[in-house]
Scaffold this motif. Structure first.
Motif, PDB file in Angstrom:
ATOM      1  N   HIS A  72       0.898  -1.129  -0.035  1.00 40.48           N
ATOM      2  CA  HIS A  72      -0.120   0.082  -0.007  1.00 40.48           C
ATOM      3  C   HIS A  72       0.845   1.413   0.181  1.00 40.48           C
ATOM      4  O   HIS A  72       0.520   2.143  -0.710  1.00 40.48           O
ATOM      5  N   LEU A  73       1.755   1.296   0.958  1.00 42.12           N
ATOM      6  CA  LEU A  73       2.866   2.516   0.917  1.00 42.12           C
ATOM      7  C   LEU A  73       3.406   2.531  -0.460  1.00 42.12           C
ATOM      8  O   LEU A  73       3.518   3.887  -0.835  1.00 42.12           O
ATOM      9  N   ALA A  74       3.905   1.549  -0.738  1.00 42.11           N
ATOM     10  CA  ALA A  74       4.849   1.848  -2.172  1.00 42.11           C
ATOM     11  C   ALA A  74       3.796   2.336  -3.328  1.00 42.11           C
ATOM     12  O   ALA A  74       4.281   3.097  -4.347  1.00 42.11           O
ATOM     13  N   ALA A  75       2.520   1.865  -3.396  1.00 44.15           N
ATOM     14  CA  ALA A  75       1.543   2.381  -4.124  1.00 44.15           C
ATOM     15  C   ALA A  75       1.351   3.796  -4.187  1.00 44.15           C
ATOM     16  O   ALA A  75       1.357   4.570  -5.050  1.00 44.15           O
ATOM     17  N   ILE A  76       0.957   4.247  -2.843  1.00 44.56           N
ATOM     18  CA  ILE A  76       0.506   5.495  -2.521  1.00 44.56           C
ATOM     19  C   ILE A  76       1.600   6.449  -2.877  1.00 44.56           C
ATOM     20  O   ILE A  76       1.187   7.542  -3.403  1.00 44.56           O
TER      21      ILE A  76
END
Length: 315
Positions: free
Chosen positions: A191-195
Motif C-alpha cells: 500500500h505504501l509503495a503504491a501510495i
C-alpha cells in the motif's frame, strides 16, 4: 567480515574500515550533537575506550551475562550509544558497537522514545551496510515504531529499493510476516509503495508474494483503488498486468472502475470499463428525486405547522 564503509565526511574506504579517531580531532559538537541531547564528550570517549577493551569470541557464552556499562547509556530521548552512532552516521563506531553486541538481542532491539530500533534508524538514514550488519547479528525486522511501521514499511515509504533489498535478503525468514503486517493507518508495505508511486518496489513486493488485493481495514481500498484515487495510470497498468482484481469492492461497495467517475483521467476510466463486470462499471442510481421532494414538502407542512410565539400559532 570485509565491507566498505563511508567515513564521517562521506568518502569511501575499501576493504579497510577507517577509524575516525586516528584523523585530526574534530570539534565534538560537530561530530555528536544533533540536537537530541547527545552524550557528553567525556562519556563519549569513555564508551569508545570500553568498546576497544571489550573482546568477544565467535560463540559467546551469554549465561550470567551482564551488559557492559556503555550499553546502559541512554539519553533523554531514549537513544542508546548505538542509536546515536547511527543517527550521526558514525559508521565505524556503529559497526564496532554492533559487532560487540553479537546475539545480544536485547541491546540490538532496544527502542527509543519513538519506538525506533537501531534498524529503523539505519533504514531512515539510508545506511544499508549497517542495516545488513544489524540483521546478521540478530536485530528483529518485525518490530514496529510509534507509527506501526516496520523497517520495511519505512524503506517502501522512502522509495529505497536498496533498503528493501537488504531487508529481503538478510531478513528472509521474516518476509512472509513483514509483507502482511499493517501499520497503524492500516497500510501494508505494498500500500505504501503504491501510495507514493514507487513502481519498482510495487513490482518487487508482488514478486515476493505480497497480496496484490490486500484491503485497508478502514475502508477496504486495494492498491488498485489507490491508483484510481491518485490518478496514476502507470501504477494502474502495472497492477492490472500483475493480476489485480478489478471487481474487488470497498466496504461501501465501490469497484475501482466506479471510483473513476467524476475524475479527469478518461484513459484510466476507459481501461477499467473494458475489464470490469457490468454491474460494477457505473455508480449506483441515486434515490428517486420525486420521492425526496415529496418528503421535504411533508416535513414543511406536517412537522413545522405547530410553531407558536407568545402563545400564538404561526401562519
Amino acid at each position: 567480515m570485509s565491507a566498505s564503509f563511508h567515513d564521517y565526511q562521506g568518502s569511501v574506504t575499501g576493504g579497510e574500515v577507517r577509524d575516525p579517531r586516528k584523523d585530526k580531532v574534530m570539534n565534538t559538537e560537530d561530530r555528536i550533537d544533533s540536537g537530541l541531547d547527545s552524550l557528553k564528550e567525556d562519556e563519549y570517549m569513555a564508551i569508545i575506550e570500553e568498546i576497544d577493551r571489550f573482546k568477544i569470541s565467535n560463540q559467546p557464552d551469554m549465561s550470567g551475562y551482564e551488559p557492559e556499562p556503555w550499553k546502559k547509556q541512554v539519553n533523554e530521548d531514549g537513544d542508546t550509544f548505538l542509536h546515536l552512532a547511527i543517527i550521526h552516521e558514525e559508521k565505524y563506531l556503529a559497526g564496532e558497537a554492533i559487532r560487540n553486541s553479537y546475539q545480544d538481542v536485547s541491546y540490538l532491539n532496544q527502542i527509543n522514545n519513538l519506538h525506533q530500533t537501531a534498524l529503523h534508524l539505519a533504514v531512515i538514514t539510508e545506511q544499508q551496510e549497517i542495516s545488513q550488519l544489524l540483521l546478521q547479528t540478530g536485530c528483529d525486522p518485525e518490530l514496529r515504531d510509534f507509527h506501526g511501521d516496520t523497517p520495511l514499511h519505512i524503506a517502501c515509504k522512502q522509495g529505497s529499493l536498496r533498503g528493501v533489498g537488504v531487508i529481503v535478503q538478510y531478513g528472509a525468514k521474516h518476509l512472509p510476516t513483514l509483507l502482511k503486517t499493517v501499520n497503524y493507518d492500516g497500510h501494508t508495505c505494498l500500500h505504501l509503495a503504491a501510495i507514493h508511486g514507487f513502481l519498482a518496489i510495487v513490482e518487487r513486493l508482488i514478486q515476493l508474494g505480497a497480496d496484490i488485493n490486500a484491503q485497508e481495514p478502514c475502508n477496504g481500498r486495494t492498491a488498485l483503488h489507490m491508483a484510481v484515487d491518485l490518478q496514476n495510470a502507470e501504477l494502474m497498468s502495472l497492477l492490472l498486468k500483475r493480476g489485480a482484481d478489478v471487481n474487488r469492492v470497498t466496504y461501501q461497495g465501490y469497484s475501482p472502475c466506479q471510483l473513476t467517475w467524476g475524475r479527469s483521467n478518461l484513459l484510466i476510466q476507459k481501461q477499467l470499463v473494458e475489464v470490469t463486470q457490468k454491474n460494477l462499471q457505473y455508480l449506483p442510481e441515486s434515490e428517486e428525486e420525486d420521492g425526496s421532494d415529496s418528503e421535504c414538502e411533508y416535513l414543511d407542512e406536517e412537522i413545522y405547522d405547530d410553531c407558536k410565539i407568545g402563545g400564538w400559532r404561526l401562519n
